[in-house]
Motif scaffolding. Structure first.
Motif, mmCIF file in Angstrom:
data_model
loop_
_atom_site.group_PDB
_atom_site.id
_atom_site.type_symbol
_atom_site.label_atom_id
_atom_site.label_comp_id
_atom_site.label_asym_id
_atom_site.label_seq_id
_atom_site.Cartn_x
_atom_site.Cartn_y
_atom_site.Cartn_z
ATOM 1 N N LEU A 82 -3.062 5.846 5.893
ATOM 2 C CA LEU A 82 -2.072 5.707 4.833
ATOM 3 C C LEU A 82 -1.396 4.346 4.966
ATOM 4 C CD1 LEU A 82 -0.327 9.212 5.047
ATOM 5 C CD2 LEU A 82 -2.256 8.560 3.607
ATOM 6 N N LEU A 83 -1.343 3.605 3.878
ATOM 7 C CA LEU A 83 -0.676 2.306 3.859
ATOM 8 C C LEU A 83 0.604 2.433 3.049
ATOM 9 C CD1 LEU A 83 -3.792 0.095 3.033
ATOM 10 C CD2 LEU A 83 -2.853 0.577 5.294
ATOM 11 N N PHE A 84 1.684 1.837 3.552
ATOM 12 C CA PHE A 84 2.908 1.844 2.771
ATOM 13 C C PHE A 84 3.699 0.565 3.012
ATOM 14 C CE2 PHE A 84 4.551 3.249 6.788
ATOM 15 C CZ PHE A 84 5.922 2.993 6.798
ATOM 16 N N GLU A 85 4.457 0.192 2.017
ATOM 17 C CA GLU A 85 5.319 -0.979 2.115
ATOM 18 C C GLU A 85 6.585 -0.733 1.315
ATOM 19 O OE1 GLU A 85 4.231 -4.470 -0.403
ATOM 20 O OE2 GLU A 85 2.297 -3.393 -0.609
ATOM 21 N N ASP A 142 -4.481 14.299 -4.030
ATOM 22 C CA ASP A 142 -4.532 14.374 -5.491
ATOM 23 C C ASP A 142 -4.432 12.991 -6.126
ATOM 24 O OD1 ASP A 142 -4.668 17.125 -5.264
ATOM 25 O OD2 ASP A 142 -2.501 17.392 -5.452
ATOM 26 N N VAL A 143 -3.767 12.060 -5.446
ATOM 27 C CA VAL A 143 -3.651 10.679 -5.914
ATOM 28 C C VAL A 143 -3.961 9.761 -4.742
ATOM 29 C CG1 VAL A 143 -1.933 11.267 -7.667
ATOM 30 C CG2 VAL A 143 -1.182 10.516 -5.395
ATOM 31 N N THR A 144 -4.324 8.523 -5.048
ATOM 32 C CA THR A 144 -4.613 7.562 -3.985
ATOM 33 C C THR A 144 -3.494 6.545 -3.816
ATOM 34 O OG1 THR A 144 -5.829 6.170 -5.552
ATOM 35 C CG2 THR A 144 -7.097 7.774 -4.264
ATOM 36 N N GLN A 145 -2.561 6.511 -4.748
ATOM 37 C CA GLN A 145 -1.413 5.625 -4.591
ATOM 38 C C GLN A 145 -0.237 6.161 -5.414
ATOM 39 O OE1 GLN A 145 -2.793 1.785 -5.843
ATOM 40 N NE2 GLN A 145 -2.834 2.310 -8.011
ATOM 41 N N LEU A 146 0.959 5.820 -4.961
ATOM 42 C CA LEU A 146 2.153 6.219 -5.701
ATOM 43 C C LEU A 146 3.312 5.329 -5.288
ATOM 44 C CD1 LEU A 146 3.981 7.918 -3.470
ATOM 45 C CD2 LEU A 146 2.482 9.783 -4.099
ATOM 46 N N SER A 147 4.361 5.380 -6.099
ATOM 47 C CA SER A 147 5.576 4.612 -5.844
ATOM 48 C C SER A 147 6.758 5.563 -5.887
ATOM 49 C CB SER A 147 5.742 3.511 -6.901
ATOM 50 O OG SER A 147 6.985 2.864 -6.768
ATOM 51 N N LEU A 194 6.015 1.945 -1.638
ATOM 52 C CA LEU A 194 4.695 1.939 -2.252
ATOM 53 C C LEU A 194 3.694 2.514 -1.264
ATOM 54 C CD1 LEU A 194 4.783 -1.640 -3.853
ATOM 55 C CD2 LEU A 194 5.547 0.538 -4.834
ATOM 56 N N TRP A 195 2.963 3.534 -1.689
ATOM 57 C CA TRP A 195 2.014 4.247 -0.828
ATOM 58 C C TRP A 195 0.588 4.110 -1.364
ATOM 59 C CZ3 TRP A 195 2.825 6.657 3.777
ATOM 60 C CH2 TRP A 195 4.157 6.878 4.145
ATOM 61 N N GLN A 196 -0.339 4.043 -0.419
ATOM 62 C CA GLN A 196 -1.748 3.999 -0.790
ATOM 63 C C GLN A 196 -2.559 4.746 0.262
ATOM 64 O OE1 GLN A 196 -3.276 0.051 -1.370
ATOM 65 N NE2 GLN A 196 -5.398 0.733 -1.559
ATOM 66 N N ARG A 197 -3.504 5.537 -0.220
ATOM 67 C CA ARG A 197 -4.409 6.251 0.690
ATOM 68 C C ARG A 197 -5.686 5.457 0.799
ATOM 69 N NH1 ARG A 197 -4.054 11.992 1.798
ATOM 70 N NH2 ARG A 197 -5.828 12.624 3.098
ATOM 71 N N ALA A 198 -5.977 4.962 1.999
ATOM 72 C CA ALA A 198 -7.127 4.091 2.188
ATOM 73 C C ALA A 198 -8.418 4.901 2.275
ATOM 74 C CB ALA A 198 -6.949 3.257 3.450
ATOM 75 N N GLU A 234 0.883 0.603 8.325
ATOM 76 C CA GLU A 234 -0.128 1.647 8.223
ATOM 77 C C GLU A 234 0.163 2.786 9.181
ATOM 78 O OE1 GLU A 234 -3.593 -0.700 9.114
ATOM 79 O OE2 GLU A 234 -3.579 -0.092 11.220
ATOM 80 N N LEU A 235 -0.255 3.974 8.787
ATOM 81 C CA LEU A 235 -0.143 5.166 9.596
ATOM 82 C C LEU A 235 -1.459 5.928 9.512
ATOM 83 C CD1 LEU A 235 3.382 6.435 8.447
ATOM 84 C CD2 LEU A 235 2.843 5.450 10.679
ATOM 85 N N TYR A 236 -1.786 6.638 10.585
ATOM 86 C CA TYR A 236 -2.981 7.480 10.592
ATOM 87 C C TYR A 236 -2.549 8.935 10.715
ATOM 88 C CZ TYR A 236 -5.767 3.267 11.084
ATOM 89 O OH TYR A 236 -6.352 2.040 10.862
ATOM 90 N N LEU A 237 -2.873 9.704 9.701
ATOM 91 C CA LEU A 237 -2.442 11.094 9.615
ATOM 92 C C LEU A 237 -3.486 12.014 10.222
ATOM 93 C CD1 LEU A 237 -0.271 13.050 8.473
ATOM 94 C CD2 LEU A 237 -1.599 13.076 6.335
ATOM 95 N N THR A 238 -3.093 12.723 11.276
ATOM 96 C CA THR A 238 -3.994 13.668 11.931
ATOM 97 C C THR A 238 -3.939 15.035 11.256
ATOM 98 O OG1 THR A 238 -3.695 12.514 14.045
ATOM 99 C CG2 THR A 238 -4.575 14.762 14.129
#
Length: 228
Positions: A183-186, A210-215, A224-228, A2-6
């Motif tokens: 932001l979550l990614f794996e 614009d999206v909450t997840q993408l690959s 794999l990305w996801q916006r929490a 996970e990352l936190y975007l400021t």
């Protein structure tokens, strides 16, 4: 992970943002940099400076990770051509062609004396820089903020046959911290091993909300990305 975007900033040619067909080779204004200093910067360095200076303030002490797939390849090609012609090579030009040159130039200009790292990992360079950032936040409890700067431009003509990534000049800065947009990614194995190009461009819809997840397909990896 996970990352936190400021905060974040991106630069790409106006034509890319307006979807014009005509290539736009304009450069960022970079008004925060004095003209004399600005003239000495390569195009790639100007791109990196533009997004970095739109994310942090001069004099702010913050750890940085600079990443680029190709680095200042146009400068390197010039040096190789000089070698082929048996000309003398400028030590200063060589010093400015290496991957950590932009990191050093930015540290000097911004008076930022915190640690810095430079990462080049092929088509996945942006993602491995973010993986490095996630690892540092996990292993360094005292780390409060970290700036990730990605910059790349299309390769010179002699290399165009072998690589089309990136398709446009682009720079992306991500200011990460202990709170902000999560932001979550794996990464998962990519059986097809078919890397896609323009990872920074592909990540923008997630950053913009614009999206909450993408690959994103990387080299032997799927990100794999996801916006929490």
């Amino acid at each position: 992970m996970e990352l936190y975007l400021t905060s974040w900033a991106v630069w790409m040619p106006p034509s890319a943002m307006t979807q014009q067909d005509t290539p736009d080779v304009s450069l960022p204004a970079l008004t925060a940099v004095p003209a004399m200093t600005r003239r000495r910067l390569s195009k790639l360095t100007k791109l990196a400076f533009e997004v970095a200076l739109n994310t942090v303030v001069t004099g702010q002490q913050i750890s940085t990770i600079f990443t680029s797939r190709h680095g200042d390849l146009h400068k390197t090609l010039g040096l190789l051509q000089q070698l082929a012609e048996r000309d003398d090579i400028s030590p200063s030009q060589f010093a400015l062609s290496v991957h950590n040159a932009i990191s050093g130039q930015f540290s000097i200009f911004s008076q930022n004396y915190a640690d810095s790292n430079a990462i080049a990992a092929g088509a996945d360079s942006l993602h491995y820089a973010l993986l490095e950032a996630a690892a540092r936040f996990s292993s360094e409890p005292q780390l409060q903020q970290l700036l990730v700067v990605y910059a790349d431009e299309p390769v010179p003509a002699p290399y165009q046959t072998f690589c089309k990534d990136p398709s446009i000049p682009i720079a992306l800065a991500l200011l990460l911290g202990r709170d902000g947009d999560k932001l979550l990614f794996e990464m998962q194995p990519d059986a097809a091993s078919t890397a896609s190009d323009d990872h920074a461009l592909q990540l923008l819809p997630l950053l913009q909300g614009d999206v909450t997840q993408l690959s994103i397909a990387g080299h032997q990896r799927h990100w794999l990305w996801q916006r929490a």
